[in-house]
Design a protein around this motif. Structure first.
Motif, short mmCIF file in Angstrom:
data_model
loop_
_atom_site.label_atom_id
_atom_site.label_comp_id
_atom_site.label_asym_id
_atom_site.label_seq_id
_atom_site.Cartn_x
_atom_site.Cartn_y
_atom_site.Cartn_z
N HIS A 10 32.97 -9.22 34.11
CA HIS A 10 33.50 -10.36 35.24
C HIS A 10 34.73 -9.86 35.26
N ASP A 11 35.57 -8.98 34.58
CA ASP A 11 37.15 -8.95 35.06
C ASP A 11 37.23 -7.51 35.68
N LYS B 131 39.96 -6.59 38.09
CA LYS B 131 41.38 -6.37 37.61
C LYS B 131 41.77 -4.92 37.47
N HIS C 112 41.22 -10.49 41.54
CA HIS C 112 40.14 -9.73 40.83
C HIS C 112 39.00 -10.16 40.89
N HIS D 106 33.52 -16.70 38.64
CA HIS D 106 33.92 -17.03 37.31
C HIS D 106 35.30 -17.86 37.11
N HIS D 107 36.06 -17.94 38.24
CA HIS D 107 37.42 -18.73 38.17
C HIS D 107 37.02 -20.07 38.84
N ASP E 13 34.96 -17.10 28.85
CA ASP E 13 36.13 -16.43 29.36
C ASP E 13 37.36 -17.15 28.79
#
Ligand SMILES: [Fe+2]
Length: 675
Positions: free
Chosen positions: A544-545, A548, A573, A597-598, A626
């Protein structure tokens, strides 16, 4: 002497001739038309008087000569001696002055008025025309009676009673006077009715010329015979009387009319009935024809219905099988069904498609072992636990084929004690279709279907074909599974390598991705989401990240608060991770989960500001995991939060940041784990 004898002979002959003249009396009797007393028929005298006189004449050897003429004329002829006697004449004192009469009456008679219509009294005749017979005793008495009652009529004179009734027929007279015999026997032939007006009873006798010598010879004889005959039933007198005077039954006019109406009505009804019957017959025929047509049509419709029903059923069955096959084939390339589940589905379907088959099994060869994976009818648990070696199976089989008495073959291959256990685990089998399962050209196992012992059924080429198809599906399943395993391992390894690279870039993130993947997977399993979705959640959690990677290390590892610009860089990201993953084949759906996801439940998240259920559920789950892991991990600018506090934080932010239902489920999951 001789001349003397001759004289005597002539005298005797003369005497005999004279005597014959004396004994063979010739009598002329006048008769007129007065049926049934006397009348002429085809120039032959007939009647009651004629019968009696003929009888007497035959007995007395009289020579009777009947002279037929009109009544009035005969009276004159009698007076002049042109006839010796007159038959059927009513005795009256007046007539006795003119004629001699015999003493014994032949029969009694009286006068009757006949008329066009019924009368009840002579007064109704007043002014009307009445037909009377000339010199008739009843005519005379009738006129006298009218005179006494002062009834005036118009008289028309005729010769006999027949003519009287003929006048009424023709309308020349309204009524007339006839003898009762004439009325009784003749009036029905005419258009007149007998009235109740009767009068002048008289004796009918024979009249003779007044003072004639012959009278003394014949009158006593006639009287004697009459007396005798009257006293003897069955005599000519009674026989003739009953023949002539038997009054025929005269049907009343009303009865005639009624009968005519009845006959007419019956005839009419019969005609109507015949017409109706014909109509009914025609309609019945038509209806029968229609009924037959309808029955035929109905039968056709029923047959078509049956056909449609059968077609529908076939279609339904085909559709169901198609659906089953679709389910099976869809399971081939995914991890949605377990191996056991998939193989059981295959066996169920094969048993449905080949109803003669009652048992079946799928077994694999793994190394030097022969392992049963699924079975129908046979005891799979026992089979699984048997220490079967690869060589016990018919490994030499190369294509799908029928094997009869398969246990006999096994018997040859297995040790006896193992064979006994094996026999206990499998049902008695008559015939088997066995098909090798292959992968990469190598034998990996067997698919077999069995007809039970005792069954009359046998396998066909079509059955072999079906089993062969299923066998290919099973082989395909193993091939796909192997491919996915290999591919999956590769993807996972790549992803983990990437994540590790990222973690080395941001030491505070160490283990974060794997924990997020794990929390998310656990929550998805608790929510009983589909297996394929759970798999995607795991992958998405892991990467998911990944975006970044574009965030500078100085920003990532900054101990203080980020500036607005720095924060904007960090926010990118999510989108970047999406773009990276979108470039990897087969990761498109995972990319989309990563992208969101954010996002926040209240729509204030990034990158798209999606709200509520617009956000994919996988992304909402990862968001929770998260946040929780971030809070419970150390950061350059703070210590890790205790679990309880992190959970409180989640509860406080549900309905703003988090999906409230998912937040509850997550908190419950962590709490139950901690407990
Ligand atoms: Fe993130």
């Amino acid at each position: 002497m001789r001349s003397c004898f001759d004289k005597i002979r002539v005298m005797i002959i003369t005497m005999l001739f004279l005597s014959s003249v004396v004994f063979c009396l010739s009598i002329k009797v006048g008769i007129y038309d007065d049926y049934p007393m006397c009348y002429m028929e085809n120039d032959t005298p007939k009647g009651f008087y004629v019968d009696i006189l003929k009888y007497i004449a035959s007995k007395e050897k009289w020579d009777l000569v009947f002279v037929h003429d009109k009544w009035e004329k005969l009276l004159d002829m009698l007076e002049r001696g042109e006839v010796d006697a007159l038959a059927a004449i009513a005795y009256t004192a007046e007539r006795e002055k003119i004629y001699d009469f015999n003493n014994e009456p032949f029969i009694s008679n009286w006068g009757v008025v006949v008329a066009k219509k019924q009368l009840s009294s002579i007064f109704e005749l007043s002014g009307l025309t009445v037909a009377l017979v000339k010199k008739d005793v009843y005519a005379e008495r009738f006129l006298k009676m009218l005179e006494e009652f002062h009834v005036d009529i118009k008289v028309v004179w005729v010769d006999d009673y027949e003519e009287v009734m003929g006048y009424i027929d023709k309308g020349k007279a309204y009524a007339g006077v006839v003898s009762r015999f004439s009325s009784a026997l003749e009036s029905h032939k005419h258009s007149c009715v007998e009235t109740p007006i009767i009068f002048a009873p008289v004796d009918l006798k024979m009249a003779f010329k007044k003072g004639a010598r012959i009278n003394s010879q014949i009158v006593p004889i006639i009287d004697r015979y009459l007396k005798e005959m009257k006293s003897q039933k069955g005599s000519v007198y009674w026989e003739s009387l009953s023949r002539y005077l038997e009054v025929p039954f005269r049907m009343p006019e009303w009865l005639k009319l009624l009968i005519q109406i009845s006959i007419g009505s019956i005839a009419f009804l019969l005609i109507i009935l015949i017409i109706l019957k014909k109509l009914v017959n025609v309609r019945t025929r038509e209806l029968l024809q229609r009924t037959e047509e309808l029955q035929r049509a109905n039968q056709q419709i029923n047959a078509m219905n049956e056909q449609i029903k059968s077609l529908y059923n076939e279609l339904q069955e085909t559709f169901d099988r198609f659906q089953d096959i679709m389910v099976l084939t869809s399971q081939v390339g995914t991890f949605e069904a377990s191996e056991k589940e998939f193989l059981e589905n295959v066996l169920n379907m094969a048993l449905k498609l080949v109803p003669k088959v009652k048992y079946g099994s799928v077994s694999l060869v793994k190394g030097d072992r022969w392992v049963f994976i699924a079975a129908k009818g046979h005891d799979i648990e026992k089979l699984k636990n048997l220490p079967l070696k690869r060589e016990y199976a018919i490994v030499s089989i190369d294509s799908t084929k029928i094997v009869d008495r398969i246990m006999d073959k096994d018997r040859m291959l297995m040790p006896s004690e193992l064979l006994e256990e094996f026999s206990n685990a499998v049902k008695p089998i008559k015939s088997t279709i066995i098909s090798p399962l292959k992968f990469g050209g190598k034998l990996i196992g067997f698919f077999s279907l069995d007809i039970p012992e005792g069954s009359e059924e046998v396998f066909t080429e079509q059955d072999i074909e079906i089993v062969d198809r299923f066998s290919r599906i099973i082989s395909g399943f193993y091939a796909a599974r192997r491919y996915i395993e290999v591919e999956g391992k590769f993807h996972k390894n790549v992803a983990i390598a990437l994540v590790k690279a990222l973690e080395s870039y941001d030491p505070y993130m160490k283990g974060h991705s794997e924990r997020v993947a794990q929390y998310s997977t656990n929550l998805a399993e608790n929510l009983r989401l589909e297996k394929s979705m759970i798999r995607k959640i795991y992958w998405a959690g892991l990467v998911h990240d990944i975006g970044k990677i574009i965030v500078p290390r100085s920003v990532l590892n900054k101990a203080g608060k980020l500036t607005e610009e720095e924060y904007e860089i960090v926010k990118k990201h999510a989108l970047k991770g999406y773009e990276i993953l979108l470039g990897v084949e087969g990761m498109e759906e995972i990319a989309k989960i990563v992208k969101h996801h954010h996002e926040r439940w209240d729509g204030k998240g990034y990158p798209d500001g999606l709200k509520g259920e617009q956000i994919p559920i996988e992304s909402r789950i990862i968001a929770l995991s998260d946040a929780f892991d971030a809070m419970t991990s150390a950061r350059p600018y703070r210590d890790p939060l205790p679990v309880e506090k992190a959970l409180n934080e989640i509860m406080e932010n549900k309905e703003t940041q988090f999906d409230p239902n998912l937040a509850d489920a997550f908190v419950q999951m962590i709490m139950s784990r901690s407990a």
